[in-house]
Design an enzyme around this catalytic site. Structure first.
Site, mmCIF file in Angstrom:
data_model
loop_
_atom_site.group_PDB
_atom_site.id
_atom_site.type_symbol
_atom_site.label_atom_id
_atom_site.label_comp_id
_atom_site.label_asym_id
_atom_site.label_seq_id
_atom_site.Cartn_x
_atom_site.Cartn_y
_atom_site.Cartn_z
ATOM 1 N N SER A 108 0.820 -1.124 -0.164
ATOM 2 C CA SER A 108 -0.085 -0.107 0.216
ATOM 3 C C SER A 108 0.859 1.319 0.012
ATOM 4 O O SER A 108 1.487 1.590 -1.083
ATOM 5 C CB SER A 108 -1.022 0.106 0.993
ATOM 6 O OG SER A 108 -2.036 0.770 1.127
ATOM 7 N N ASP A 215 -10.133 -4.340 -4.742
ATOM 8 C CA ASP A 215 -9.344 -3.495 -3.759
ATOM 9 C C ASP A 215 -10.141 -2.294 -3.759
ATOM 10 O O ASP A 215 -9.973 -1.541 -4.847
ATOM 11 C CB ASP A 215 -7.843 -3.304 -4.254
ATOM 12 C CG ASP A 215 -7.288 -2.539 -2.837
ATOM 13 O OD1 ASP A 215 -7.961 -1.644 -2.306
ATOM 14 O OD2 ASP A 215 -5.871 -2.828 -2.854
ATOM 15 N N HIS A 245 -7.928 -5.356 -0.171
ATOM 16 C CA HIS A 245 -6.707 -4.515 -0.116
ATOM 17 C C HIS A 245 -5.641 -5.190 0.647
ATOM 18 O O HIS A 245 -4.450 -5.371 0.144
ATOM 19 C CB HIS A 245 -6.996 -3.313 0.784
ATOM 20 C CG HIS A 245 -5.881 -2.456 0.614
ATOM 21 N ND1 HIS A 245 -5.242 -1.810 -0.519
ATOM 22 C CD2 HIS A 245 -5.152 -1.851 1.718
ATOM 23 C CE1 HIS A 245 -4.023 -1.061 -0.164
ATOM 24 N NE2 HIS A 245 -4.248 -0.834 1.135
#
Length: 271
Positions: A108, A215, A245
């Protein structure tokens, strides 16, 4: 389970807390992990354990303003500083294990940090793994910065994983930031995304991109343009149907970590 030890080192803007995971055997390679926004390295115990079982020595740090590290919570004025702090961790790992190949894994926001790291220090890395990385085009940044005041709305924890227990643990974790985004951080994140977009590709550095098809926090369509910019000739992607995610906390986490360890094994074997 892998053995771990916690230690500290001075970052550019404060003292940082790091962790090393190791097994009973001498490692064949090192993996450095860059965690995501608002979380901390303690959420990567299972990942580190799996990597250690596959021959790695694993290192991670709580970024400035995250987890147990110093700094105002989730305040990042310049991501170049975070990249430099991660490089200090990398240097410490290499000092303990000279001449071992180093793989960088970023998730991320950590994928953004890892991407910029590869642009600055890619010639020192053996491989790069990007998990749901914030690169390419992240529309949430523009939307947040356009607001007069960023709302203090809790994260919808169901967007993390199809496993409800993951969201429950996240919501109850005192080391996770549960407050609103900070404008300074979002603006610096946007600048970092643009720096990656304007920077070089990774050339011959092996790159694995993993992303969940579902996601909602970092939509796959926005990331793909960043991947296309970065990727070189040694590139693999794994897109997981239904994945949200946090792929390492997903219902198919075993499949995901197996794909990562196989990629690492293949690339190190080709060196």
């Amino acid at each position: 389970m892998a053995q771990s030890r916690e230690w500290t080192y001075p970052g550019l803007r404060g003292q940082l807390v790091a962790r090393t995971w190791s097994g009973s055997q001498t490692p064949t390679h090192l993996v450095v992990i860059a965690h995501g926004y608002g979380e901390h390295l303690g959420r990567y115990e299972a990942v580190a354990d799996a990597l250690v079982r596959n021959g790695a020595g694993v290192y991670a740090v709580d970024h400035l303003g995250h987890g147990k590290s110093e700094g105002e919570r989730v305040l990042v004025e310049d991501f170049e500083d975070i990249v430099t702090d991660l490089h200090t961790l990398d240097e410490a790992a290499r000092k303990e294990h000279p001449r071992l190949p180093v793989v960088l894994l970023g998730h991320s926001m950590g994928g953004l940090i890892a991407s910029r790291y590869a642009q600055r220090y890619g010639d020192t890395l053996a491989a790069l793994v990007l998990s749901s990385p914030v690169i390419g085009m992240w529309g949430a940044a523009s939307a947040l910065l356009a607001m007069e005041e960023i709302p203090d709305v809790p994260l919808d924890v169901t967007t993390l994983s199809r496993d409800p227990a993951v969201g429950e643990r996240y919501a109850a974790d005192p080391l996770v930031w549960h407050g609103p985004f900070k404008r300074t951080t979002v603006a610096s994140m946007q600048r970092a995304v643009e720096a990656v977009n304007q920077g070089p590709g990774v050339g011959g550095l092996p790159l694995l991109w993993i992303h969940g098809e579902d996601d909602q926090l970092v939509p796959i369509e926005g990331t793909r343009s960043g991947i296309e910019h970065l990727r070189g000739g040694r590139y693999v992607e794994r897109i997981y149907p239904g994945g949200r995610h946090e792929l390492f906390n997903e219902t198919n986490a075993d499949e995901v970590i197996a794909d990562v360890t196989e990629f690492i094994r293949t690339q190190l074997g080709a060196r």
